[in-house]
Design an enzyme around this catalytic site. Structure first.
Site, PDB file in Angstrom:
ATOM      1  N   GLY A   1       0.849  -1.192   0.000  1.00 15.47           N
ATOM      2  CA  GLY A   1       0.000   0.000   0.000  1.00 15.47           C
ATOM      3  C   GLY A   1       0.883   1.239   0.000  1.00 15.47           C
ATOM      4  O   GLY A   1       2.113   1.147   0.081  1.00 15.47           O
TER       5      GLY A   1
ATOM      6  N   MET B   1       1.239   3.685   2.281  1.00 14.72           N
ATOM      7  CA  MET B   1       1.983   3.866   3.526  1.00 14.72           C
ATOM      8  C   MET B   1       2.956   2.706   3.727  1.00 14.72           C
ATOM      9  O   MET B   1       4.091   2.906   4.147  1.00 14.72           O
ATOM     10  CB  MET B   1       1.016   3.959   4.713  1.00 14.72           C
ATOM     11  CG  MET B   1       0.424   5.330   4.925  1.00 14.72           C
ATOM     12  SD  MET B   1       1.672   6.613   5.341  1.00 14.72           S
ATOM     13  CE  MET B   1       2.146   6.073   6.993  1.00 14.72           C
TER      14      MET B   1
ATOM     15  N   SER C   1      -6.704   2.460  10.810  1.00 18.24           N
ATOM     16  CA  SER C   1      -7.747   3.088  11.615  1.00 18.24           C
ATOM     17  C   SER C   1      -8.797   2.058  12.012  1.00 18.24           C
ATOM     18  O   SER C   1      -8.751   0.907  11.599  1.00 18.24           O
ATOM     19  CB  SER C   1      -8.392   4.239  10.841  1.00 18.24           C
ATOM     20  OG  SER C   1      -9.009   3.744   9.679  1.00 18.24           O
TER      21      SER C   1
ATOM     22  N   VAL D   1      -1.640   4.019  16.681  1.00 12.73           N
ATOM     23  CA  VAL D   1      -1.302   5.429  16.476  1.00 12.73           C
ATOM     24  C   VAL D   1      -2.228   6.072  15.438  1.00 12.73           C
ATOM     25  O   VAL D   1      -2.172   5.741  14.259  1.00 12.73           O
ATOM     26  CB  VAL D   1       0.166   5.569  16.007  1.00 12.73           C
ATOM     27  CG1 VAL D   1       0.531   7.031  15.843  1.00 12.73           C
ATOM     28  CG2 VAL D   1       1.108   4.893  16.990  1.00 12.73           C
TER      29      VAL D   1
ATOM     30  N   PHE E   1       0.841   9.643  12.932  1.00  8.73           N
ATOM     31  CA  PHE E   1       2.268   9.410  13.147  1.00  8.73           C
ATOM     32  C   PHE E   1       3.128  10.675  12.983  1.00  8.73           C
ATOM     33  O   PHE E   1       4.333  10.630  13.168  1.00  8.73           O
ATOM     34  CB  PHE E   1       2.787   8.343  12.168  1.00  8.73           C
ATOM     35  CG  PHE E   1       2.550   6.941  12.623  1.00  8.73           C
ATOM     36  CD1 PHE E   1       3.359   6.355  13.597  1.00  8.73           C
ATOM     37  CD2 PHE E   1       1.517   6.187  12.095  1.00  8.73           C
ATOM     38  CE1 PHE E   1       3.151   5.048  14.020  1.00  8.73           C
ATOM     39  CE2 PHE E   1       1.297   4.882  12.516  1.00  8.73           C
ATOM     40  CZ  PHE E   1       2.114   4.312  13.479  1.00  8.73           C
TER      41      PHE E   1
ATOM     42  N   HIS F   1      -7.818  21.312   4.549  1.00  9.00           N
ATOM     43  CA  HIS F   1      -7.431  20.115   3.802  1.00  9.00           C
ATOM     44  C   HIS F   1      -7.801  20.282   2.329  1.00  9.00           C
ATOM     45  O   HIS F   1      -8.595  21.139   1.969  1.00  9.00           O
ATOM     46  CB  HIS F   1      -8.133  18.881   4.370  1.00  9.00           C
ATOM     47  CG  HIS F   1      -7.547  18.408   5.670  1.00  9.00           C
ATOM     48  ND1 HIS F   1      -7.892  18.959   6.889  1.00  9.00           N
ATOM     49  CD2 HIS F   1      -6.611  17.448   5.946  1.00  9.00           C
ATOM     50  CE1 HIS F   1      -7.211  18.345   7.863  1.00  9.00           C
ATOM     51  NE2 HIS F   1      -6.426  17.434   7.316  1.00  9.00           N
TER      52      HIS F   1
ATOM     53  N   LYS G   1     -11.452  15.684   0.651  1.00  9.49           N
ATOM     54  CA  LYS G   1     -11.693  15.065   1.968  1.00  9.49           C
ATOM     55  C   LYS G   1     -13.193  14.977   2.230  1.00  9.49           C
ATOM     56  O   LYS G   1     -13.914  15.948   2.022  1.00  9.49           O
ATOM     57  CB  LYS G   1     -11.006  15.899   3.054  1.00  9.49           C
ATOM     58  CG  LYS G   1     -11.034  15.269   4.437  1.00  9.49           C
ATOM     59  CD  LYS G   1     -10.105  16.015   5.390  1.00  9.49           C
ATOM     60  CE  LYS G   1     -10.192  15.469   6.803  1.00  9.49           C
ATOM     61  NZ  LYS G   1      -9.780  14.057   6.913  1.00  9.49           N
TER      62      LYS G   1
ATOM     63  N   GLY H   1     -10.559  14.185  11.906  1.00 11.64           N
ATOM     64  CA  GLY H   1     -10.438  13.444  13.160  1.00 11.64           C
ATOM     65  C   GLY H   1      -9.434  14.092  14.096  1.00 11.64           C
ATOM     66  O   GLY H   1      -9.653  14.152  15.316  1.00 11.64           O
ATOM     67  N   THR H   2      -8.348  14.592  13.535  1.00 14.26           N
ATOM     68  CA  THR H   2      -7.331  15.254  14.366  1.00 14.26           C
ATOM     69  C   THR H   2      -7.892  16.508  15.029  1.00 14.26           C
ATOM     70  O   THR H   2      -7.626  16.772  16.208  1.00 14.26           O
ATOM     71  CB  THR H   2      -6.103  15.621  13.498  1.00 14.26           C
ATOM     72  OG1 THR H   2      -5.543  14.412  12.973  1.00 14.26           O
ATOM     73  CG2 THR H   2      -5.041  16.332  14.322  1.00 14.26           C
TER      74      THR H   2
END
Lengths: 252, 252, 252, 252
Positions: free
Chosen positions: C15, C17, C82, C107, C110, C137, C141, C147-148
């Site tokens: 993927g 990431m 997530s 996490v 990150f 953003h 989105k 979420g942050t």
């Protein structure tokens, strides 16, 4: 310009910018990518393919040869390669003298946002007591200030002079060397170099009780493509040598 | 400290900061303004009025005399006057040696936001490849960089050194003099001076792909009052000489 | 942890990431990439290769199965996927109950800069009359606020409540619907969605005469790698279930 | 306009803005302050003193009466009082119809920086895929968004429509109510209300890979004085009813 599709050739097609340009031309409905040559390849494939406009992102060492070729072949040229100084510009004007319908556009910065930012800073300059520039780039940049910041500072200084403004106020009497930045035509310019930055510029204009900030953030070279496409579409309507995108934006 | 109201005297009560302080003390339910003297007036009116804490915003030439008076009279002191260097601090510690319960707090910057900003910059420093400081002040400021910026840069440099970080990366090879700012312990600091600004500082920390910016904007000296009141309320619980507000914030 | 090289396996290695993680592990001198499996491949190749830590960037549908596998095989796990809610966390704690030396770190973000920004906002909250959040953003989105931002708002609201602060001041009586943003635990949050943005968050705290701004800009997923490497190196020293990077930063 | 000094009267001379205006007029070499009357005082002292221009900072309830008086007396008027809607503007135009040389200038915002910011945002709008507005004011403001933000949003929306741009892109499908701000003619506007703020507005325009930010910070009503003086000096050259400062700036 006719409603027909415009035939475009790209020189330096396998460089980072060239790759992006070929994709952008390819994706545009009104443009036809007819030739894409590397920086040192056979240029006649451009004319053989019937290019009406060529785009050049190559190297200062070869760009004049490319422009000469385009002019000879009656092809309009959009040039993103650096290194076109006053002397070279004079040479290009000489070549174009006998080709009244042909256009060459040389563009130091294709980001429309950067062009607008510089213009707005220049327009606003005469209404404020002072102005300074902060430009922020990645830590790998070798020159400080950036070329764009120098050009912006000169624009601001010129507008201030034309309006009869005095030197910017500055009461500093105790300065650690460099704290007040570099001076470009009397305008203070500060260069930040930091990992995580890409290319950013902030012009701050101030008078008693208020400030006006004009900031441009460029995060990716995709930001240059709208400017490249604009230049391609406009070059036939701008015969002779044109510097920069500003006149193409139709702001005046 | 008891629940009773704290008796406060102000020295330099008719200066700009002193005026603001007397109003702020007056407005606080848990504080009682019992004396307000000018910078060169009879200091015994402070002790006659039973001051438990005195606040001094006067001048470097007279501040040591005021602190000596307070210590002699067993009155805690909160000092906002500048000019307390290492030698003077040593002198004050000598005076306090025989008064174990007495406190003197010397505060270079009473804005809690500025104290937090400096602390956060220091804490964050070891997690980033580099950091730079931009401070922006009105055009009448005579020193560049500001004292706060110098202190912040030293804090960042110290935290980097403690974490074993190398010098900040910088590829600059072509620099117009001053473009990269002043260096304070290896940290680049840029000073903008512009009408319309008041007092602002921005620390930008960067690593590959990300930046963290900590900015403090101070628009009015009213922003110092919460810090002054905190120091007044805390001084009795901090015997000896304390520098700065940070230890009073209870962050550790 | 010993001075020996740590053996690391990656799940979801192909993927976006996962690819970045395998490269980062590969480039680290103290880490050895021993296995890299796709999201639906044979997990036993991780244990066969002797992985001491596995990193998971896969999908909420399969992540619990992966964590269960790691715990069964006595492999520490670093989870960036997530979907780990309170119920799932309880299940993971149950699995870990009989493995006292084993660690799982989950996490949500990150980027160390984002973790620090949220922490600083929480620490500063009780010193200011009010705070608001602006997050910006890219236009693609789907959720607003991010979420942050929601987590940051809750942290600020919690810190204000713990300090006994009243509701944030707001005199608005005439509001076009939505102008004042969303409220998350009483904190106003504004979500900007714009092409050219990546992922940015700004917390602005204000009191009379001053503001403190804490801003995080995340431009590229490379910004997550220092946090991933930190979690890999720390997980063996943090037995049980750990949420987020903050405890690993050694700030307290 | 002749080189002679211009005779100026101020109505509402003891209000906060009026006080500032009388001082600014008094300090200008080319202007002569000949009358300064309170909001409800005898207006004929303005004409008796030979005022050539009157400046009005009073109240929507009485401003029309003052403008009527000025027109009757053949005095130019600069109006900073709010409440001049389309209907009132029509009325004023009617009064001016028989006075071809007389000028009335109604100005919603005298800060030249704010006028420039709105203009630049409008000019830039057609070159970007999207734009949003963030305005930030002190916590005591009752309306959200601000009038300036609404006007700016309408300008941007108009420029986008004129250029044939589609609606701004927005992929939001999960929104906490209000997160995406208020929509003014399709432009998202976010209103922050925070102690420590004064009056600030940020227009952010974005396209793939770049953003352009135009920010105005107004910290003190002294920032309005250059605009007030410009209007006083220009009104005789702009017969009829003029809205706003923009035409007086000579930018076109």
């Amino acid at each position: 310009m006719s409603d027909e599709v415009l035939r475009v050739g790209v020189i330096g097609a396998r460089g980072r910018m060239g790759t992006e340009v070929t994709q952008a031309v390819d994706a545009a409905d009104d443009l036809d990518l007819v030739a894409a040559v590397g920086g040192r390849e056979w240029l006649f494939s451009l004319s053989d393919a019937g290019s009406q406009v060529v785009v050049d992102f190559t190297h200062p060492d070869v760009v004049m040869e490319h422009i000469r070729f385009a002019v000879d072949q009656n092809i309009h040229a959009v040039v993103g390669t650096s290194g076109i100084d006053d002397e070279r510009a004079e040479t290009i004007r000489g070549w174009l003298a006998s080709k009244p319908g042909l256009g060459v556009i040389v563009v130091p910065n294709f980001a429309i946002g950067a062009v607008l930012a510089a213009r707005f800073a220049r327009e606003a300059a005469r209404f404020f007591e002072s102005a300074e520039i902060i430009e922020l780039h990645h830590a790998g940049k070798v020159d400080a200030p950036s070329g764009t910041a120098i050009a912006t500072a000169r624009g601001i200084a010129g507008a201030r002079a034309a309006a009869g403004l005095a030197a910017v106020p500055d009461a500093t009497t105790m300065e650690a060397a460099g704290a007040r930045g570099a001076q470009v035509d009397g305008i203070h310019v500060h260069s930040v170099r930091l990992p995580g930055m890409v290319a950013h510029q902030e012009v701050v204009l101030g008078s008693s009780g208020e400030t006006l900030t004009i900031r441009h953030d460029s995060l990716h070279r995709s930001s240059f493509m709208p400017g490249v496409l604009l230049a391609i579409r406009s070059v036939a309507d701008h015969p002779g040598l044109t510097f920069g995108l500003e006149q193409l934006l139709g702001l005046d």
